[in-house]
Design a protein around this motif. Structure first.
Motif, short mmCIF file in Angstrom:
data_model
loop_
_atom_site.label_atom_id
_atom_site.label_comp_id
_atom_site.label_asym_id
_atom_site.label_seq_id
_atom_site.Cartn_x
_atom_site.Cartn_y
_atom_site.Cartn_z
N UNK A 1 0.83 -1.21 0.00
CA UNK A 1 0.00 0.00 0.00
C UNK A 1 0.86 1.26 0.00
N UNK A 2 2.04 1.19 0.64
CA UNK A 2 2.94 2.34 0.62
C UNK A 2 3.36 2.66 -0.81
N UNK A 3 3.65 1.60 -1.58
CA UNK A 3 4.01 1.81 -2.99
C UNK A 3 2.82 2.32 -3.80
N UNK A 4 1.65 1.75 -3.53
CA UNK A 4 0.44 2.19 -4.25
C UNK A 4 0.18 3.67 -3.99
N UNK B 1 2.24 5.95 -3.50
CA UNK B 1 3.20 6.77 -4.24
C UNK B 1 2.97 6.74 -5.75
N UNK B 2 2.51 5.58 -6.23
CA UNK B 2 2.44 5.39 -7.69
C UNK B 2 1.02 5.60 -8.22
N UNK B 3 0.02 4.99 -7.54
CA UNK B 3 -1.37 5.08 -8.00
C UNK B 3 -2.28 5.42 -6.81
N UNK B 4 -2.22 6.63 -6.30
CA UNK B 4 -2.99 7.01 -5.10
C UNK B 4 -4.49 6.72 -5.18
N UNK B 5 -5.15 6.86 -6.34
CA UNK B 5 -6.60 6.60 -6.37
C UNK B 5 -6.98 5.17 -5.97
N UNK B 6 -6.05 4.23 -6.13
CA UNK B 6 -6.36 2.84 -5.78
C UNK B 6 -6.26 2.57 -4.29
N UNK C 1 -7.76 3.80 -1.57
CA UNK C 1 -9.01 3.65 -0.83
C UNK C 1 -9.63 2.27 -0.95
N UNK C 2 -9.87 1.79 -2.18
CA UNK C 2 -10.47 0.45 -2.33
C UNK C 2 -9.61 -0.67 -1.73
N UNK C 3 -8.29 -0.56 -1.88
CA UNK C 3 -7.41 -1.60 -1.34
C UNK C 3 -7.42 -1.60 0.19
N UNK C 4 -7.54 -0.42 0.78
CA UNK C 4 -7.57 -0.33 2.24
C UNK C 4 -8.79 -1.04 2.81
#
Length: 228
Positions: free
Chosen positions: A189-192, A194-199, A201-204
């Motif tokens: 999630x730390x990488x997400x 940085x790279x794709x912030x919109x994703x 919320x759903x992943x959390x």
């Protein structure tokens, strides 16, 4: 938040919030499962890349540098076909770190990291042998790890904080199965973020129930009588 940090400390789960060798071990283990059947160049790239990523995400704090130094040394020795001597590596890495930065000797995280690692290397195996006479293998191993780390860090707990987390061993037994998925998820999630912030919320949403359970375990043990 301060209340969460205090609950984890009272429950003996502070190590779950502090970047340490455990988290690097989880990351390296996951990476090496992927690269186990790969050629040597790819395997080296995956392992060294994972350690560099861990250092980047966690920052060069003493406990992290100690974990990365030991992980890198252990990987190189193992890949060369020689036998790994963990206690010797711990002493060597500690010596080199203190020669490079003597002030790290006074860092609480560094002290706890070295003491806990030494306890696991020296005492956990012996504790497990004794416990296996009365308990199933998985239970003996889990209790031995928590007991060794708790006992070896006890003097530092008293010196720095003036209290002892009375329920550290049972708290760690309940929390241990949650820490590996949470560690891997947190790094991903730390990488997400940085790279794709919109994703993010759903992943959390997928990992929130596991994190919430860990918070509840820490709060419950911290609220027991004489927890500290």
């Amino acid at each position: 938040p301060a209340a969460v940090r205090e609950a984890f400390r009272a429950a003996g789960l502070s190590h779950a919030l502090a970047a340490s060798g455990f988290h690097l071990t989880v990351l390296l283990g996951a990476v090496m499962v992927v690269g186990r059947s790969a050629g040597k160049p790819l395997r080296w790239g995956l392992a060294l890349g994972a350690m560099a990523l861990f250092l980047l995400l966690a920052g060069p704090q003493p406990s992290v540098v100690r974990a990365v130094a030991m992980g890198a040394l252990a990987f190189v020795v193992q890949e060369s076909g020689r036998r790994v001597k963990p206690l010797g590596m711990l002493l060597l890495c500690t010596l080199l770190m203190l020669l490079a930065a003597p002030a790290w000797l006074l860092d609480v995280g560094f002290q706890l990291s070295v003491a806990a690692t030494a306890g696991l290397l020296i005492s956990a195996g012996r504790f497990e042998e004794g416990l296996r006479r009365h308990l199933p293998g998985w239970a003996a191993a889990a209790i031995a790890v928590a007991l060794a780390a708790s006992l070896w860090t006890l003097p530092l707990q008293l010196h720095h904080f003036g209290v002892v987390p009375l329920y550290a061993v049972p708290a760690n037994l309940l929390a241990a199965p949650l820490l590996t998925p949470l560690t891997l998820a947190a790094m991903a999630l730390a990488l997400v973020s940085l790279i794709l912030p919109p994703l993010l919320g759903p992943l959390l949403l997928a990992i929130n129930p596991v994190a919430e359970l860990l918070l509840r375990i820490a709060a419950w043990f911290a609220g027991l009588p004489q927890a500290q």
